[in-house]
Motif scaffolding. Structure first.
Motif, mmCIF file in Angstrom:
data_model
loop_
_atom_site.group_PDB
_atom_site.id
_atom_site.type_symbol
_atom_site.label_atom_id
_atom_site.label_comp_id
_atom_site.label_asym_id
_atom_site.label_seq_id
_atom_site.Cartn_x
_atom_site.Cartn_y
_atom_site.Cartn_z
ATOM 1 N N GLY A 175 6.911 33.354 -13.942
ATOM 2 C CA GLY A 175 5.796 33.699 -13.069
ATOM 3 C C GLY A 175 4.576 32.821 -13.262
ATOM 4 O O GLY A 175 3.446 33.274 -13.065
ATOM 5 N N MET A 176 4.787 31.562 -13.597
ATOM 6 C CA MET A 176 3.668 30.663 -13.874
ATOM 7 C C MET A 176 3.139 30.008 -12.602
ATOM 8 O O MET A 176 3.876 29.809 -11.645
ATOM 9 C CB MET A 176 4.104 29.591 -14.874
ATOM 10 C CG MET A 176 4.490 30.151 -16.234
ATOM 11 S SD MET A 176 5.151 28.879 -17.357
ATOM 12 C CE MET A 176 3.704 27.824 -17.529
ATOM 13 N N SER A 177 1.859 29.662 -12.640
ATOM 14 C CA SER A 177 1.236 28.987 -11.507
ATOM 15 C C SER A 177 1.509 27.485 -11.576
ATOM 16 O O SER A 177 1.861 26.943 -12.630
ATOM 17 C CB SER A 177 -0.278 29.242 -11.507
ATOM 18 O OG SER A 177 -0.865 28.662 -12.674
ATOM 19 N N TRP A 178 1.286 26.797 -10.456
ATOM 20 C CA TRP A 178 1.587 25.365 -10.387
ATOM 21 C C TRP A 178 0.793 24.522 -11.401
ATOM 22 O O TRP A 178 1.374 23.631 -12.023
ATOM 23 C CB TRP A 178 1.359 24.845 -8.974
ATOM 24 C CG TRP A 178 1.371 23.339 -8.942
ATOM 25 C CD1 TRP A 178 0.330 22.511 -8.680
ATOM 26 C CD2 TRP A 178 2.477 22.492 -9.240
ATOM 27 N NE1 TRP A 178 0.711 21.196 -8.780
ATOM 28 C CE2 TRP A 178 2.031 21.154 -9.131
ATOM 29 C CE3 TRP A 178 3.806 22.720 -9.579
ATOM 30 C CZ2 TRP A 178 2.858 20.068 -9.343
ATOM 31 C CZ3 TRP A 178 4.634 21.637 -9.800
ATOM 32 C CH2 TRP A 178 4.165 20.325 -9.690
ATOM 33 N N PRO A 179 -0.505 24.740 -11.633
ATOM 34 C CA PRO A 179 -1.220 23.908 -12.608
ATOM 35 C C PRO A 179 -0.564 23.908 -13.992
ATOM 36 O O PRO A 179 -0.518 22.879 -14.667
ATOM 37 C CB PRO A 179 -2.617 24.529 -12.647
ATOM 38 C CG PRO A 179 -2.783 25.120 -11.285
ATOM 39 C CD PRO A 179 -1.424 25.667 -10.953
ATOM 40 N N SER A 180 -0.045 25.042 -14.412
ATOM 41 C CA SER A 180 0.631 25.117 -15.712
ATOM 42 C C SER A 180 1.950 24.343 -15.678
ATOM 43 O O SER A 180 2.298 23.636 -16.631
ATOM 44 C CB SER A 180 0.892 26.577 -16.092
ATOM 45 O OG SER A 180 -0.319 27.276 -16.227
ATOM 46 N N VAL A 181 2.676 24.467 -14.583
ATOM 47 C CA VAL A 181 3.942 23.740 -14.444
ATOM 48 C C VAL A 181 3.683 22.238 -14.444
ATOM 49 O O VAL A 181 4.405 21.455 -15.079
ATOM 50 C CB VAL A 181 4.659 24.156 -13.138
ATOM 51 C CG1 VAL A 181 5.981 23.410 -13.000
ATOM 52 C CG2 VAL A 181 4.885 25.655 -13.108
ATOM 53 N N ARG A 182 2.621 21.839 -13.753
ATOM 54 C CA ARG A 182 2.267 20.420 -13.708
ATOM 55 C C ARG A 182 1.972 19.890 -15.114
ATOM 56 O O ARG A 182 2.359 18.763 -15.464
ATOM 57 C CB ARG A 182 1.056 20.218 -12.799
ATOM 58 C CG ARG A 182 0.622 18.760 -12.656
ATOM 59 C CD ARG A 182 -0.563 18.654 -11.714
ATOM 60 N NE ARG A 182 -1.680 19.463 -12.201
ATOM 61 C CZ ARG A 182 -2.723 19.851 -11.449
ATOM 62 N NH1 ARG A 182 -2.779 19.499 -10.184
ATOM 63 N NH2 ARG A 182 -3.691 20.582 -11.969
ATOM 64 N N ALA A 183 1.313 20.673 -15.940
ATOM 65 C CA ALA A 183 0.993 20.257 -17.307
ATOM 66 C C ALA A 183 2.267 20.043 -18.130
ATOM 67 O O ALA A 183 2.364 19.092 -18.922
ATOM 68 C CB ALA A 183 0.095 21.301 -17.981
ATOM 69 N N ILE A 184 3.238 20.923 -17.935
ATOM 70 C CA ILE A 184 4.500 20.792 -18.677
ATOM 71 C C ILE A 184 5.262 19.551 -18.222
ATOM 72 O O ILE A 184 5.802 18.796 -19.036
ATOM 73 C CB ILE A 184 5.363 22.053 -18.486
ATOM 74 C CG1 ILE A 184 4.654 23.277 -19.074
ATOM 75 C CG2 ILE A 184 6.736 21.876 -19.141
ATOM 76 C CD1 ILE A 184 5.371 24.590 -18.816
ATOM 77 N N ILE A 185 5.326 19.324 -16.915
ATOM 78 C CA ILE A 185 6.018 18.147 -16.386
ATOM 79 C C ILE A 185 5.344 16.867 -16.879
ATOM 80 O O ILE A 185 6.009 15.893 -17.265
ATOM 81 C CB ILE A 185 6.063 18.189 -14.849
ATOM 82 C CG1 ILE A 185 6.928 19.362 -14.382
ATOM 83 C CG2 ILE A 185 6.597 16.869 -14.286
ATOM 84 C CD1 ILE A 185 6.905 19.585 -12.875
ATOM 85 N N ALA A 186 4.011 16.851 -16.883
ATOM 86 C CA ALA A 186 3.270 15.679 -17.355
ATOM 87 C C ALA A 186 3.564 15.417 -18.837
ATOM 88 O O ALA A 186 3.676 14.263 -19.264
ATOM 89 C CB ALA A 186 1.776 15.886 -17.136
ATOM 90 N N MET A 187 3.681 16.486 -19.617
ATOM 91 C CA MET A 187 4.012 16.335 -21.036
ATOM 92 C C MET A 187 5.379 15.696 -21.204
ATOM 93 O O MET A 187 5.553 14.783 -22.024
ATOM 94 C CB MET A 187 3.996 17.695 -21.732
ATOM 95 C CG MET A 187 4.420 17.648 -23.197
ATOM 96 S SD MET A 187 4.929 19.258 -23.852
ATOM 97 C CE MET A 187 6.470 19.526 -22.941
ATOM 98 N N ARG A 188 6.360 16.158 -20.445
ATOM 99 C CA ARG A 188 7.716 15.597 -20.522
ATOM 100 C C ARG A 188 7.704 14.105 -20.199
ATOM 101 O O ARG A 188 8.346 13.305 -20.888
ATOM 102 C CB ARG A 188 8.662 16.325 -19.553
ATOM 103 C CG ARG A 188 8.970 17.743 -19.923
ATOM 104 C CD ARG A 188 9.769 18.427 -18.828
ATOM 105 N NE ARG A 188 11.137 17.953 -18.773
ATOM 106 C CZ ARG A 188 11.642 17.185 -17.821
ATOM 107 N NH1 ARG A 188 10.876 16.763 -16.839
ATOM 108 N NH2 ARG A 188 12.904 16.818 -17.835
#
Length: 367
Positions: free
Chosen positions: A311-324
């Protein structure tokens, strides 16, 4: 012919004594040249007594001559199988590589004990010269692998006449995990035992693995299964060491109700993969192993599936993708397109995909 040569060598010995006592540098060098010419021209005809005589002559000369003359003597005597043994040893022990190098590389007259002594005490240039010999015993190879730098080790492995012991092979395969060039050299050796080959390619990079599989097509199917098994074992071993503290921290945060989307985003922004992975697994309600499998996939769908279930919002998902992307060094993705994909993803669809991943994880045999 032989008797004439013997007489000439005896006359030269007398001339040598005169040259050493009263002669100029030029005369000593000229005497050396004549002695060397005499020996090289008739080496196959000399008996052991004659060779000992020449040994005495050469030993007298090298105590008085310059480095350049010694280097020339070494270069001329090195290829001769019947060269006088004591002068060969003297030249081999010389600290100047221009003198010792030709003998260390070419002379078959040099005994194993002396070679090992030099390999244990001299510098990398001497080790490199030894590594180029036509034949290297296991004992000598062990010293080269243990003391040699990357250049010496690779030269040794590239030498088809080098015999590699079990100890050296174990060491080399371990080193090859961090050195693609070394991994390729080891894998291309025709005498490499099969179990070492499989261990090598299982941990090699993709480019190295392709080269080795092309060279050994008979192992391709077997290598594929071994790679998968080893990868699973390596992942388990690595997790036990590297993620223990991260798991403990995330577990504590989760149990205390302090693990939320904002904490997970902070982990990602700090580049903390283990904490991010464990936190995402906890929020999505899956095992850490399942989350990790989805997180390390080359595509980003796995991350978005886990995030949608959590149930996460897009800004949090974007942070994880950027980390990867930062950790993997891969190309940047189109975040706008990914955002549209994530927002269009239904929670029910994400749950179905996650159930599939869980099922896959449960079918992997225990390491």
């Amino acid at each position: 012919m032989i008797s004439k040569s013997i007489k000439s060598s005896e006359n030269l010995l007398e001339e040598l004594q005169t040259a050493l006592s009263h002669g100029t540098v030029a005369r000593r060098v000229e005497t050396l040249r004549r002695v060397t010419d005499l020996f090289v021209g008739n080496a196959v005809d000399y008996s052991d007594d004659h060779i000992r005589l020449f040994d005495d002559v050469f030993q007298c000369l090298v105590e008085q001559i310059e480095t350049s003359a010694k280097a020339l003597l070494a270069d001329r005597l090195a290829p001769i199988a019947a060269a006088p043994p004591q002068i060969i040893r003297t030249l081999a022990l010389d600290e100047v590589i221009e003198v010792s190098g030709p003998v260390l590389t070419k002379s078959e007259r040099l005994d194993e004990t002396t070679l090992i002594e030099i390999a244990r005490t001299r510098g990398q240039a001497h080790l490199k010269a030894i590594s180029l010999r036509r034949v290297l015993s296991e004992a000598l190879t062990d010293v080269l692998v243990t003391r040699g730098n990357a250049d010496v080790v690779q030269s040794t492995v590239n030498n088809p006449g080098a015999r590699l012991s079990e100890g050296s092979l174990t060491d080399l395969v371990t080193r090859a995990e961090r050195d693609d060039d070394l991994a390729t050299c080891i894998g291309l050796r025709p005498d490499l035992p099969r179990h070492y080959y499989l261990k090598l390619v299982a941990k090699a990079s993709l480019s190295v693995r392709r080269k080795l599989e092309a060279a050994h097509p008979e192992f391709t199917d077997e290598v594929s299964s071994v790679v998968q098994e080893v990868a699973q074992r390596m992942r388990a071993a690595t997790m036990n060491k590297q993620t223990e503290m991260a798991r403990a921290l995330v577990k504590s945060l989760h149990e205390d109700g302090r693990l939320d989307e904002f904490q997970l985003t902070a982990f990602a922004e700090q580049g903390k993969f283990d904490e991010t992975n464990a936190g995402l697994a906890a929020l999505a309600g899956v095992a850490v192993e399942t989350a990790e499998t989805m997180m390390i996939e080359s595509r980003t769908e796995g991350v978005m599936i886990l995030a949608k279930v959590a149930g996460m919002s897009w800004p949090s998902v974007r942070a994880i993708i950027a980390m990867r992307e930062k950790l993997s060094g891969g190309p940047q993705t189109d975040m706008l397109t990914l955002r549209d994909t994530y927002e269009a993803l239904r929670s029910s669809t994400a749950q179905q995909v996650l159930r599939f991943h869980r099922m896959q994880q449960s079918t992997i045999p225990a390491a």
